[in-house]
Design an enzyme around this catalytic site. Sequence first.
Site, PDB file in Angstrom:
ATOM      1  N   THR A   1       0.814  -1.223   0.000  1.00 55.25           N
ATOM      2  CA  THR A   1       0.000   0.000   0.000  1.00 55.25           C
ATOM      3  C   THR A   1       0.851   1.278   0.000  1.00 55.25           C
ATOM      4  O   THR A   1       1.887   1.354   0.650  1.00 55.25           O
ATOM      5  CB  THR A   1      -0.925  -0.006   1.233  1.00 55.25           C
ATOM      6  OG1 THR A   1      -1.655  -1.234   1.220  1.00 55.25           O
ATOM      7  CG2 THR A   1      -1.900   1.152   1.219  1.00 55.25           C
ATOM      8  N   GLU A   2       0.352   2.265  -0.754  1.00 50.93           N
ATOM      9  CA  GLU A   2       0.977   3.606  -0.814  1.00 50.93           C
ATOM     10  C   GLU A   2      -0.127   4.654  -0.711  1.00 50.93           C
ATOM     11  O   GLU A   2      -1.308   4.315  -0.821  1.00 50.93           O
ATOM     12  CB  GLU A   2       1.706   3.766  -2.155  1.00 50.93           C
ATOM     13  CG  GLU A   2       2.883   2.852  -2.279  1.00 50.93           C
ATOM     14  CD  GLU A   2       3.826   3.270  -3.404  1.00 50.93           C
ATOM     15  OE1 GLU A   2       3.507   4.219  -4.151  1.00 50.93           O
ATOM     16  OE2 GLU A   2       4.883   2.635  -3.505  1.00 50.93           O
ATOM     17  N   PRO A   3       0.244   5.928  -0.551  1.00 55.01           N
ATOM     18  CA  PRO A   3      -0.801   6.950  -0.461  1.00 55.01           C
ATOM     19  C   PRO A   3      -1.772   6.895  -1.643  1.00 55.01           C
ATOM     20  O   PRO A   3      -2.970   7.104  -1.485  1.00 55.01           O
ATOM     21  CB  PRO A   3      -0.016   8.263  -0.457  1.00 55.01           C
ATOM     22  CG  PRO A   3       1.329   7.906   0.057  1.00 55.01           C
ATOM     23  CD  PRO A   3       1.586   6.487  -0.354  1.00 55.01           C
TER      24      PRO A   3
ATOM     25  N   THR B   1       1.891  -3.239   8.545  1.00 54.66           N
ATOM     26  CA  THR B   1       1.827  -3.889   9.856  1.00 54.66           C
ATOM     27  C   THR B   1       3.201  -4.440  10.227  1.00 54.66           C
ATOM     28  O   THR B   1       3.887  -5.013   9.369  1.00 54.66           O
ATOM     29  CB  THR B   1       0.780  -5.020   9.827  1.00 54.66           C
ATOM     30  OG1 THR B   1      -0.434  -4.489   9.311  1.00 54.66           O
ATOM     31  CG2 THR B   1       0.537  -5.602  11.212  1.00 54.66           C
TER      32      THR B   1
ATOM     33  N   GLY C   1     -27.099  -5.303  25.644  1.00 54.15           N
ATOM     34  CA  GLY C   1     -27.835  -4.082  25.987  1.00 54.15           C
ATOM     35  C   GLY C   1     -26.875  -2.924  26.233  1.00 54.15           C
ATOM     36  O   GLY C   1     -25.825  -2.829  25.608  1.00 54.15           O
TER      37      GLY C   1
ATOM     38  N   GLU D   1      -6.543  -5.883   2.923  1.00 51.15           N
ATOM     39  CA  GLU D   1      -6.253  -6.871   1.867  1.00 51.15           C
ATOM     40  C   GLU D   1      -7.351  -6.894   0.797  1.00 51.15           C
ATOM     41  O   GLU D   1      -7.812  -7.963   0.380  1.00 51.15           O
ATOM     42  CB  GLU D   1      -6.048  -8.272   2.464  1.00 51.15           C
ATOM     43  CG  GLU D   1      -4.610  -8.470   2.924  1.00 51.15           C
ATOM     44  CD  GLU D   1      -4.306  -9.848   3.469  1.00 51.15           C
ATOM     45  OE1 GLU D   1      -5.038 -10.785   3.137  1.00 51.15           O
ATOM     46  OE2 GLU D   1      -3.332  -9.965   4.211  1.00 51.15           O
TER      47      GLU D   1
ATOM     48  N   GLU E   1     -15.776  -4.407  -1.191  1.00 49.61           N
ATOM     49  CA  GLU E   1     -16.209  -4.069  -2.553  1.00 49.61           C
ATOM     50  C   GLU E   1     -15.267  -4.710  -3.574  1.00 49.61           C
ATOM     51  O   GLU E   1     -15.700  -5.255  -4.596  1.00 49.61           O
ATOM     52  CB  GLU E   1     -16.228  -2.545  -2.755  1.00 49.61           C
ATOM     53  CG  GLU E   1     -17.280  -1.807  -1.938  1.00 49.61           C
ATOM     54  CD  GLU E   1     -16.968  -1.753  -0.445  1.00 49.61           C
ATOM     55  OE1 GLU E   1     -15.789  -1.737  -0.075  1.00 49.61           O
ATOM     56  OE2 GLU E   1     -17.930  -1.779   0.352  1.00 49.61           O
TER      57      GLU E   1
HETATM   58  C1  LIG Z   1      -4.749  -1.517  10.194  1.00 45.35           C
HETATM   59  C2  LIG Z   1      -4.276  -1.686   8.781  1.00 45.35           C
HETATM   60  C3  LIG Z   1      -3.201  -2.527   8.518  1.00 45.35           C
HETATM   61  C4  LIG Z   1      -2.729  -2.667   7.194  1.00 45.35           C
HETATM   62  N1  LIG Z   1      -1.614  -3.436   6.948  1.00 45.35           N
HETATM   63  C5  LIG Z   1      -1.106  -3.460   5.690  1.00 45.35           C
HETATM   64  C6  LIG Z   1       0.128  -4.131   5.424  1.00 45.35           C
HETATM   65  O1  LIG Z   1       0.738  -4.760   6.300  1.00 45.35           O
HETATM   66  N2  LIG Z   1       0.635  -4.068   4.158  1.00 45.35           N
HETATM   67  C7  LIG Z   1      -0.005  -3.378   3.145  1.00 45.35           C
HETATM   68  O2  LIG Z   1       0.490  -3.349   2.019  1.00 45.35           O
HETATM   69  N3  LIG Z   1      -1.185  -2.755   3.377  1.00 45.35           N
HETATM   70  C8  LIG Z   1      -1.745  -2.767   4.623  1.00 45.35           C
HETATM   71  N4  LIG Z   1      -2.916  -2.109   4.847  1.00 45.35           N
HETATM   72  C9  LIG Z   1      -3.579  -1.427   3.740  1.00 45.35           C
HETATM   73  C10 LIG Z   1      -4.814  -2.147   3.252  1.00 45.35           C
HETATM   74  O3  LIG Z   1      -4.537  -3.428   2.744  1.00 45.35           O
HETATM   75  C11 LIG Z   1      -5.471  -1.237   2.237  1.00 45.35           C
HETATM   76  O4  LIG Z   1      -5.928  -0.140   2.989  1.00 45.35           O
HETATM   77  C12 LIG Z   1      -6.605  -1.900   1.531  1.00 45.35           C
HETATM   78  O5  LIG Z   1      -6.141  -2.819   0.579  1.00 45.35           O
HETATM   79  C13 LIG Z   1      -7.523  -0.893   0.851  1.00 45.35           C
HETATM   80  O6  LIG Z   1      -6.778  -0.013   0.097  1.00 45.35           O
HETATM   81  P1  LIG Z   1      -7.031   1.572   0.160  1.00 45.35           P
HETATM   82  O7  LIG Z   1      -7.161   1.981   1.562  1.00 45.35           O
HETATM   83  O8  LIG Z   1      -5.992   2.258  -0.646  1.00 45.35           O
HETATM   84  O9  LIG Z   1      -8.411   1.692  -0.491  1.00 45.35           O
HETATM   85  P2  LIG Z   1      -8.719   2.160  -1.949  1.00 45.35           P
HETATM   86  O10 LIG Z   1      -8.231   1.158  -2.922  1.00 45.35           O
HETATM   87  O11 LIG Z   1      -8.300   3.583  -2.090  1.00 45.35           O
HETATM   88  O12 LIG Z   1     -10.286   2.110  -1.857  1.00 45.35           O
HETATM   89  C14 LIG Z   1     -11.060   3.148  -1.238  1.00 45.35           C
HETATM   90  C15 LIG Z   1     -12.520   2.807  -1.419  1.00 45.35           C
HETATM   91  O13 LIG Z   1     -12.793   2.631  -2.823  1.00 45.35           O
HETATM   92  C16 LIG Z   1     -13.362   1.355  -3.058  1.00 45.35           C
HETATM   93  N5  LIG Z   1     -12.796   0.768  -4.271  1.00 45.35           N
HETATM   94  C17 LIG Z   1     -11.493   0.727  -4.653  1.00 45.35           C
HETATM   95  N6  LIG Z   1     -11.354   0.077  -5.839  1.00 45.35           N
HETATM   96  C18 LIG Z   1     -12.605  -0.306  -6.202  1.00 45.35           C
HETATM   97  C19 LIG Z   1     -13.138  -0.998  -7.329  1.00 45.35           C
HETATM   98  N7  LIG Z   1     -12.352  -1.454  -8.310  1.00 45.35           N
HETATM   99  N8  LIG Z   1     -14.468  -1.196  -7.367  1.00 45.35           N
HETATM  100  C20 LIG Z   1     -15.280  -0.754  -6.361  1.00 45.35           C
HETATM  101  N9  LIG Z   1     -14.846  -0.076  -5.294  1.00 45.35           N
HETATM  102  C21 LIG Z   1     -13.522   0.137  -5.199  1.00 45.35           C
HETATM  103  C22 LIG Z   1     -12.970   0.501  -1.855  1.00 45.35           C
HETATM  104  O14 LIG Z   1     -13.908  -0.491  -1.605  1.00 45.35           O
HETATM  105  C23 LIG Z   1     -12.960   1.512  -0.739  1.00 45.35           C
HETATM  106  O15 LIG Z   1     -14.259   1.656  -0.243  1.00 45.35           O
HETATM  107  C24 LIG Z   1      -3.399  -1.985   6.150  1.00 45.35           C
HETATM  108  C25 LIG Z   1      -4.508  -1.187   6.420  1.00 45.35           C
HETATM  109  C26 LIG Z   1      -4.950  -1.022   7.727  1.00 45.35           C
HETATM  110  C27 LIG Z   1      -6.134  -0.137   7.992  1.00 45.35           C
END
Ligand SMILES: Cc1cc2nc3c(=O)[nH]c(=O)nc-3n(C[C@H](O)[C@H](O)[C@H](O)COP(=O)(O)OP(=O)(O)OC[C@H]3O[C@@H](n4cnc5c(N)ncnc54)[C@H](O)[C@@H]3O)c2cc1C
Length: 378
Positions: free
Chosen positions: A125-127, A157, A337, A361, A365
């Site tokens: 994951t990235e910004p 993590t 409750g 992961e 959606e």
């Molecule tokens: C506590 C925590 C621990 C984590 N640990 C790790 C880790 O160890 N390593 C790592 O790499 N990542 C990690 N993550 C990141 C996590 O896996 C990602 O946040 C996750 O995959 C979702 O990516 P995003 O937040 O960029 O969501 P986005 O991809 O930006 O999605 C945002 C929203 O858009 C929707 N969306 C996106 N694409 C689609 C599509 N094609 N169709 C319909 N809807 C869509 C999604 O459902 C979501 O509602 C962690 C996250 C958290 C919160």
Amino acid sequence: MDFVLTKEEELFRKSVREFAEREIGPLEDQIEREDRIPDELIPKIAKAGLFGLPAEKKYGGGGGRYVDLAMAVEEIARVSGAVAFFVAVNYLPIIAIELNGTEEQKARFLPDLCTGKKIGSFSFTEPSTGTDPTEIQSTARLEGDHYVCNGRKEFCTNAEYDGTIVLFLRTGEEHTPDISAFIAEKNIAGYSTPPPWPLLGLRGMRVTNIALKDMHIPAENLLGGKNKGYPVLLNTIAVGKVDVSGAMLGIAQRALDESLKYVKGKTMRGKPISHFQMVQFLIAEIASEVEAARWLFYRSMNLVDHGMQTLQSQAMCKLFCAEMADRVCQKAIQLHGDYGYTKEFKAERLYRDAKFGGVVEGSNEVQRVIIARDILKG
Ligand SMILES: Cc1cc2nc3c(=O)[nH]c(=O)nc-3n(C[C@H](O)[C@H](O)[C@H](O)COP(=O)(O)OP(=O)(O)OC[C@H]3O[C@@H](n4cnc5c(N)ncnc54)[C@H](O)[C@@H]3O)c2cc1C
């Protein structure tokens, strides 16, 4: 279809359950309060052989049977979701290296990950993306016998613990799937982590961003080949979704356990509230949901053990387990409750912990997109 655990498997489940209740149970509230896993627990997890379950025995692992791994994650999560993810995230680099590494890479990196000497992380994951590899922007540039890495990873993590990380970085043109996977040591020059994210639930789980500033990774640590990172990501995540499904199942089972204890102990007009039919109905719904998820989960793990899993089967399992845990924990609060809304009872924490399953992961959606794409392509 034969779907009964063998005597050996039952014994393994029992041993993990006893370990979790004995060693993690007394620390449950401390982990929640202090938002970290006590250091003294780490060697105990290692001694119980729980860090290396997906790896072959010759590397110090547990033999790579996914049904074992499933039972371990479920049983630990029944006591602490945070500890379950701490252990299960360690499985991701192990699986990535097992499935994609050279013999030399396996011999070099797996033994320390299996014994907990090094704590594993897996960072995609990235910004700008948690789902789409074409949007990865952090780069790795080959200079002599090293890759020089720059950029920022988000939400990783266990990233602050010393150990081994599998990192996904751009090695090709922007906005293409040309990314590569690398095995690296954490906390070396050029690698730094800010303080962890404050999370809604799973307190104790340490999730941080990572800043990469001219971090050097030896070229021989490239995993799976240049620009072949996406297949590494897919084959690891396909089986790695076990982390989330198993943890959600364990959390939901705990919500059932806590609800049963509460409705049998809480009295009204001299009788336990379990005498009310609506309370009985909610218990029946929770128990049925947990049982359905368990069947789907163990069948899914059985498919992995037979090399028959698909992205679709894992996506279905993860989607169902995540949404099931959310529903079940919500009902557990209802059964408690007013008290369910307080921190006096575990239902409140379990509800917050369960929310995680639907976003990590690949969100619920995204699982739906994977399932529908596979079903409709025929
Ligand atoms: C506590 C925590 C621990 C984590 N640990 C790790 C880790 O160890 N390593 C790592 O790499 N990542 C990690 N993550 C990141 C996590 O896996 C990602 O946040 C996750 O995959 C979702 O990516 P995003 O937040 O960029 O969501 P986005 O991809 O930006 O999605 C945002 C929203 O858009 C929707 N969306 C996106 N694409 C689609 C599509 N094609 N169709 C319909 N809807 C869509 C999604 O459902 C979501 O509602 C962690 C996250 C958290 C919160």
